[in-house]
Design a protein around this motif. Sequence first.
Motif, mmCIF file in Angstrom:
data_model
loop_
_atom_site.group_PDB
_atom_site.id
_atom_site.type_symbol
_atom_site.label_atom_id
_atom_site.label_comp_id
_atom_site.label_asym_id
_atom_site.label_seq_id
_atom_site.Cartn_x
_atom_site.Cartn_y
_atom_site.Cartn_z
ATOM 1 N N ASN A 251 31.260 44.611 51.819
ATOM 2 C CA ASN A 251 30.524 43.845 52.816
ATOM 3 C C ASN A 251 29.325 43.124 52.236
ATOM 4 O OD1 ASN A 251 32.325 44.793 54.755
ATOM 5 N ND2 ASN A 251 31.017 46.536 55.296
ATOM 6 N N SER A 252 29.292 42.965 50.904
ATOM 7 C CA SER A 252 28.198 42.192 50.284
ATOM 8 C C SER A 252 28.293 40.737 50.731
ATOM 9 C CB SER A 252 28.294 42.269 48.756
ATOM 10 O OG SER A 252 28.080 43.591 48.314
ATOM 11 N N ALA A 253 27.152 40.109 50.750
ATOM 12 C CA ALA A 253 27.105 38.727 51.218
ATOM 13 C C ALA A 253 27.783 37.795 50.222
ATOM 14 C CB ALA A 253 25.660 38.304 51.432
ATOM 15 N N ILE A 254 28.291 36.705 50.743
ATOM 16 C CA ILE A 254 28.909 35.694 49.888
ATOM 17 C C ILE A 254 27.842 35.104 48.962
ATOM 18 C CG2 ILE A 254 30.074 33.447 49.905
ATOM 19 C CD1 ILE A 254 31.413 34.279 52.483
ATOM 20 N N ARG A 280 43.268 35.156 33.364
ATOM 21 C CA ARG A 280 44.295 35.748 34.231
ATOM 22 C C ARG A 280 43.611 36.282 35.482
ATOM 23 N NH1 ARG A 280 47.535 41.312 33.314
ATOM 24 N NH2 ARG A 280 48.782 41.238 35.216
ATOM 25 N N LEU A 281 44.136 35.874 36.634
ATOM 26 C CA LEU A 281 43.485 36.228 37.892
ATOM 27 C C LEU A 281 44.550 36.342 38.981
ATOM 28 C CD1 LEU A 281 40.519 36.629 38.837
ATOM 29 C CD2 LEU A 281 40.598 34.300 39.718
ATOM 30 N N SER A 282 44.548 37.466 39.695
ATOM 31 C CA SER A 282 45.503 37.634 40.794
ATOM 32 C C SER A 282 45.112 36.731 41.966
ATOM 33 C CB SER A 282 45.547 39.095 41.264
ATOM 34 O OG SER A 282 44.303 39.464 41.837
ATOM 35 N N GLU A 283 46.050 36.536 42.856
ATOM 36 C CA GLU A 283 45.792 35.664 43.999
ATOM 37 C C GLU A 283 44.675 36.212 44.873
ATOM 38 O OE1 GLU A 283 46.214 32.214 46.059
ATOM 39 O OE2 GLU A 283 47.229 32.789 44.199
ATOM 40 N N LYS A 284 44.629 37.524 45.031
ATOM 41 C CA LYS A 284 43.577 38.131 45.843
ATOM 42 C C LYS A 284 42.218 37.962 45.175
ATOM 43 C CE LYS A 284 44.438 42.052 47.835
ATOM 44 N NZ LYS A 284 44.658 43.499 48.090
ATOM 45 N N ARG A 286 41.393 35.639 43.102
ATOM 46 C CA ARG A 286 41.042 34.228 43.085
ATOM 47 C C ARG A 286 40.259 33.852 44.348
ATOM 48 N NH1 ARG A 286 43.327 30.691 39.839
ATOM 49 N NH2 ARG A 286 45.107 32.083 39.531
ATOM 50 N N LYS A 287 40.544 34.534 45.461
ATOM 51 C CA LYS A 287 39.860 34.234 46.710
ATOM 52 C C LYS A 287 38.492 34.902 46.798
ATOM 53 C CE LYS A 287 44.188 33.765 49.267
ATOM 54 N NZ LYS A 287 45.010 34.288 50.391
ATOM 55 N N ILE A 299 30.406 35.308 40.572
ATOM 56 C CA ILE A 299 29.787 35.490 41.888
ATOM 57 C C ILE A 299 30.883 35.767 42.920
ATOM 58 C CG2 ILE A 299 27.786 34.050 41.338
ATOM 59 C CD1 ILE A 299 29.116 31.799 42.922
ATOM 60 N N LEU A 300 30.442 36.359 44.036
ATOM 61 C CA LEU A 300 31.353 36.717 45.137
ATOM 62 C C LEU A 300 31.504 35.511 46.065
ATOM 63 C CD1 LEU A 300 32.955 39.067 46.487
ATOM 64 C CD2 LEU A 300 30.897 39.529 47.842
ATOM 65 N N THR A 301 32.737 35.136 46.337
ATOM 66 C CA THR A 301 32.986 33.978 47.200
ATOM 67 C C THR A 301 33.740 34.333 48.476
ATOM 68 O OG1 THR A 301 35.051 33.497 46.009
ATOM 69 C CG2 THR A 301 33.034 32.398 45.233
ATOM 70 N N GLY A 302 34.098 35.579 48.675
ATOM 71 C CA GLY A 302 34.830 35.994 49.880
ATOM 72 C C GLY A 302 34.318 37.320 50.403
#
Length: 800
Positions: A251-254, A280-284, A286-287, A299-302
Amino acid sequence: MMTMRGLLQSCGFVFFFVAVQSAHGDLSYSVQEELKPGSVIGNIAKDLGLEVGRLAARKARVDMEGSDGQYCGINLRSGDLIVAERIDREEHCGEKPSCVLKFELMLENPLELHRLSLQVQDTNDNAPIFPKDIIKLEITESAAKGARYRINAAHDADIGKNAIESYILQQNPNFVFRIQTTSAGRKYGELILGKELDREEEQDIKLLLTAVDGGSPQRSGTVVIHIIVLDANDNAPVFTQAVYGATLLENSAINTPVITVSASDEDEGVNGEITYEFSRLSEKSRKLFLLNGKTGEIILTGNIDYEEGSRYEVFVEAKDGYGLSTETKVIIDVTDVNDNAPLIFMKSLSNHIPENVSPGTEVGIVNVQDRDSEANRQVRCSIQQNVPFKLVPSIKNYYSLVTTGQLDRELESDYNITITATDEGSPPLSSSKTVQLSVADINDNPPVFEEQSYSAYVTESNKAGSTLCSVIARDPDWRQNGTVIYSLLPGEVNGVPVSSYLSVNGDTGVIHAVRSFDYEQFRSFKVHVMARDNGSPPLSSNVTVSVFVSDVNDNSPQILYPNPQGNSFMTELVPKAAHAGSVVSKVIAVDADSGQNAWLSYHIVKSTDSGLFSIGLHSGEIRTHRDISESDNMKQNLIVSVKDNGQPSLSATCSMYLLISDNLAEVPELKDISYDEKNSKLTYYLIIALVSVSTFFLTFIIIILGVRFCHRRKPRLMFDGAVSIPSAYLPPNYADVDGTGTLRSTYNYDAYLTTGSRTSDFKFVSSYNDNTLPADQTLRKSPSDFADTFGGCDDSPEVR
């Protein structure tokens, strides 16, 4: 494995399902991913020894632990465990070598829980994929033979033999491709220079690299390697750490910084300029994550959720200006916070509970789940007070909702039970769920009358069908159990069924009279009314109804003496020496009514000499009003009226004939009576008629005695001997009121009258009353002479 079941064919493949039963009674099955819904995994009923026919009754169902998805189901008719939804091994387990999904098989009545482990086998449903469609390499022409250039390996979500098996590089004179493995076990590709480059001959080289997996059918992926021939760059970037680690709260902020990776290059200028990118990055992932290509900051984007993923692994590549690169691994661990309130699921609920269930009966099954981890997922479950229910921990996170006391629908028909679940997090989170339970009615209450007994008052001569009273019974039960039906209990009143007197309306309890009542037959009687409900079995109660009949003035006074129906002359002889107040006769009458309706009064309405005689108002005694004188008429005729005290008053009259004489011989009209032939013939006919009637009467009596057990005989008054009042002349139930018609003093008269005989004899004996005049004479007179004297009667008997 103890059992291997099933043989299915789908898309040309043969799938085998293996059922394994553990030592603890749990089952393990192995199934391939991507099976069609409805495919059979195994037979749970046979493996657990369950009765197939009772699976539906026990509400057998399969739930997945920690997920709302229904990936598996159970065929209640056959007991087979079947695929309910598409199962993708990569979605659930990623690259884990073993993919085991946990399920729970729950059965009710009694509650039974089995754990199911589903080993999902990988199928070749994913083709190898390179991170980029084109890989650019800048290689100096001075590169020595045997120089190696790292190529990021393709990614295949499948595992085992379905993963990437080999790479095929397009035929060329300069390069060959080899697969290498890092110390951490990760594979990557290397492009090896087999022949020196010559920038002047070829500045750009494009090679097609194909990655092929080992599945069946085989799948592949391609990438274009674009090689630009440059001058020399002999140092590749180097990361400060081989593996980076970071911790991130869910629940960290974007835009929250996660970690920064750093690499250095000993080259200078363009050859030393480093850029970063995910290799290499999984689809999850990547989001969720973004890498700054210049700084190396991730950084966190989702929105990150611990329950969806607790650990993420990403690979970062550092590349210098002319294509030399290196790679590092970043492990991001997500820390759980108590952000999920417990979830309450009603797995089973009995909506209608019979009120006669015993305490401890299970009426529902509650399942509580919390998606958090460790202490945050520990849950306490409770219900509010003041309800006859409680939660009993059962298996794992299941609770049984049971009764704690006796239920009574009449006191409480519905319960709203609030179930509260609270976790052990800080701060704790809770949730509530309200369930409604209805208590089903049982016929446990008999009808109860509003009064312990009822009284009905009715006047006699009432109309048939008239209403006497109403009885009301209440039954607190519901619907048909509380529907009250009224009826009369069998009984008799004076030997007659009670239904001949009364009837009761079965729906309203109104009691009606079937016939008209007669106070003189009975003054009161009791009946029993039953109130019965319509339950099964029916319950009933009884009440006593007392019916009181009140008297009305419907009976006229009945004169017993003198007999008003007789044809013979009732004559009293009064001595000439009678003084004032002497009793010369008495009128005797009764009234079948009661109370004031039976109070009788006597009046002389007509007399030959109005001042000579008087009558007692209530006694009926005829007395001389004054002394008899020589001038008084020898023949005295009195008409007496007897009235009751009813409203309106009813009356009866009679005639009294008095002769004032001391000796019958003084009556000249009674001498020398000759026999008339005509009267002789009349007497003969009367004798014949009397014999015929007597014969018929005796025959009738004999017949009646044969069919009846009791016979009441009414004797005829012949006035033979002392004047007495036979009981048969008294109406039934007449009221013997003192001074209203009965003979208060003792009188004795001897009268001999033979109806229809040639002569009639009057005999006077001494009275028991001192005021009665003595006489002992015989009067002989022909009937014709009597007729002349008192007004005439041709058929009068002859007196001797």
